[in-house]
Write an enzyme that holds these catalytic residues in place. Structure first.
Site, mmCIF file in Angstrom:
data_model
loop_
_atom_site.group_PDB
_atom_site.id
_atom_site.type_symbol
_atom_site.label_atom_id
_atom_site.label_comp_id
_atom_site.label_asym_id
_atom_site.label_seq_id
_atom_site.Cartn_x
_atom_site.Cartn_y
_atom_site.Cartn_z
ATOM 1 N N LYS A 57 0.654 -1.374 -0.063
ATOM 2 C CA LYS A 57 0.295 0.520 -0.005
ATOM 3 C C LYS A 57 0.657 1.699 -0.236
ATOM 4 C CE LYS A 57 -3.632 -2.581 -0.029
ATOM 5 N NZ LYS A 57 -4.924 -2.542 -1.242
ATOM 6 N N TYR A 271 -12.433 -13.662 2.721
ATOM 7 C CA TYR A 271 -11.392 -13.210 3.041
ATOM 8 C C TYR A 271 -11.810 -13.492 4.830
ATOM 9 C CZ TYR A 271 -9.509 -8.492 4.091
ATOM 10 O OH TYR A 271 -8.382 -8.069 4.516
ATOM 11 N N TYR A 297 -3.307 -12.533 3.628
ATOM 12 C CA TYR A 297 -2.657 -11.941 1.456
ATOM 13 C C TYR A 297 -1.425 -13.057 1.349
ATOM 14 C CZ TYR A 297 -5.808 -7.930 2.469
ATOM 15 O OH TYR A 297 -6.308 -7.095 2.942
HETATM 16 C C1 LIG Z 1 -0.593 -7.962 2.555
HETATM 17 C C2 LIG Z 1 -1.366 -7.283 1.578
HETATM 18 N N1 LIG Z 1 -1.220 -8.134 0.303
HETATM 19 C C3 LIG Z 1 -1.961 -7.628 -1.010
HETATM 20 C C4 LIG Z 1 -3.065 -6.777 -0.691
HETATM 21 C C5 LIG Z 1 -3.750 -7.176 -2.002
HETATM 22 O O1 LIG Z 1 -3.538 -5.636 -2.869
HETATM 23 P P1 LIG Z 1 -4.586 -4.877 -3.464
HETATM 24 O O2 LIG Z 1 -5.744 -4.478 -2.788
HETATM 25 O O3 LIG Z 1 -4.054 -4.007 -4.272
HETATM 26 O O4 LIG Z 1 -5.234 -6.766 -4.566
HETATM 27 C C6 LIG Z 1 -3.311 -6.775 0.242
HETATM 28 C C7 LIG Z 1 -4.738 -5.128 0.452
HETATM 29 O O5 LIG Z 1 -5.357 -4.909 1.494
HETATM 30 C C8 LIG Z 1 -2.509 -6.635 2.004
HETATM 31 O O6 LIG Z 1 -3.240 -5.950 2.901
#
Ligand SMILES: Cc1ncc(COP(=O)(O)O)c(C=O)c1O
Length: 340
Positions: A57, A271, A297
């Site tokens: 981010k 999620y 994630y």
């Molecule tokens: C640690 C982490 N990885 C991946 C993502 C996913 O990224 P994106 O929302 O751009 O798909 C996020 C999103 O919050 C995240 O916090």
């Protein structure tokens, strides 16, 4: 082409939150432990940034907060789940830039234990001085944030709204720069990555990376993401739209639907609900390489990549680059998911 593109990105208002290119490392110990011989595994450490614990981010926030400051805004409002990494990094970056920060946090994950409610990112949000609005189950964060923006304007503030995950076309542009870092590494080390693999939540990371590769003359099919939030088809459409909207900002050509590769098979029950494979991936990488994936994630994406390697999806000798998007503080909210 590369320099011309660099100039286009330089034309946007930005703040600096990342000091240098993040490292790329070979995962040889893991390859040995898992008996992986057909492919070579690398990891790009986007968790490895010298600010607020790092993570994907920050790349988006460089552009978004740049625009906020250029517009004379004084209060940043954004939304996310209770344990949002994006919220934590928005809080920290706002603090550093002298901006007020309000986080609208929804309850999107069925976890209510004390660690999930109070530890990890929620704790850090407060330490970084953000004002938290933790919503009751079922209340929509986007609607609450829109109302909050109205109230702030009435109070004489100049708020700036960042959408969930920072995934606007402008935010996605932050990842265009990451593709440049990857291609620079290839040139410096005389290798070529066949695939870049990463998680997909609100899709801005995949979309921005795809836009970056396209503007540098590389096919976006080099990327495969693993959806951790939406259904596969929804994630494909969202990624495609964001990528093309980001490309429109830099006046570049469009990506076709069949150039977006998102795999929806490793999300598990939903999620924020860790899968057994993700917890196993966390243990494997921690015990062999000392690298800590997060359960929401990166671990699901890593598990997806290991599955695809075992399934023989990649050509013999392929160099695979896992993009580690950070999220480490989330581990502290998931103590009860680990059987210790
Ligand atoms: C640690 C982490 N990885 C991946 C993502 C996913 O990224 P994106 O929302 O751009 O798909 C996020 C999103 O919050 C995240 O916090």
């Amino acid at each position: 082409m590369r320099d011309a593109q660099k100039d286009i990105l330089d034309a946007f208002d930005k703040v600096t939150l990342i000091e240098s290119a993040t490292p790329i490392q070979r995962l040889q110990k893991l390859e040995l432990r898992l008996g992986i011989k057909r492919v070579n595994l690398y990891i790009k450490r986007d968790d490895h940034m010298a600010f607020a614990g790092g993570g994907n981010k920050l790349r988006k926030l460089e552009f978004l907060l740049g625009e906020a400051i250029a517009q004379g805004c004084d209060t940043i409002v954004t939304t996310g789940g209770l344990q949002s990494n994006h919220a934590r990094l928005t809080a920290a970056a706002s603090a550093r830039l002298g901006l007020d920060c309000e986080l609208v946090l929804g309850r999107v994950v069925p976890r209510h234990d004390a660690e999930y409610e109070n530890n990890g990112n929620v704790l850090l949000d407060q330490i970084y001085g953000a004002k938290l609005h933790v919503l009751p189950q079922g209340e929509k964060a986007a609607k609450f944030a829109a109302n909050r923006i109205q109230l702030l304007i009435e109070e004489g503030k100049r708020p700036y709204l960042i959408p969930m995950g920072g995934s606007s076309p402008l935010g996605a542009l932050g990842y265009a720069k990451c593709s440049d870092e990857i291609m620079q590494y290839e040139r410096d080390n005389d290798i070529r990555f066949e695939k870049v693999l990463l998680p997909n939540g609100s899709s801005g990371t995949h979309a921005g990376l795809a836009a970056g590769f396209v503007t540098r003359g590389r096919s976006p099919t080099i990327i495969r993401s693993y959806s951790v939030l939406g259904e596969q088809e929804q994630a494909v459409q969202q990624t495609l739209k964001l990528a093309n909207d980001a490309l429109a900002l830099v006046g570049s050509s469009e990506i076709a639907p069949n150039q977006i590769d998102v795999d929806g098979n490793h999300r598990g029950e939903g999620y924020g609900i860790p899968t057994a494979e993700a917890l196993e991936a966390i243990a494997s990488l921690a015990k062999t390489e000392g690298i800590l994936l997060d359960p929401v994630y990166s671990a699901k994406a890593f598990a997806g990549m290991l599955h695809d390697i075992a399934a023989g999806d990649f050509v013999e000798g392929a160099n695979l680059l896992f993009l580690f998007t950070g999220g480490g503080p989330g581990v502290y909210a998931y103590r009860s998911a680990f059987a210790f």
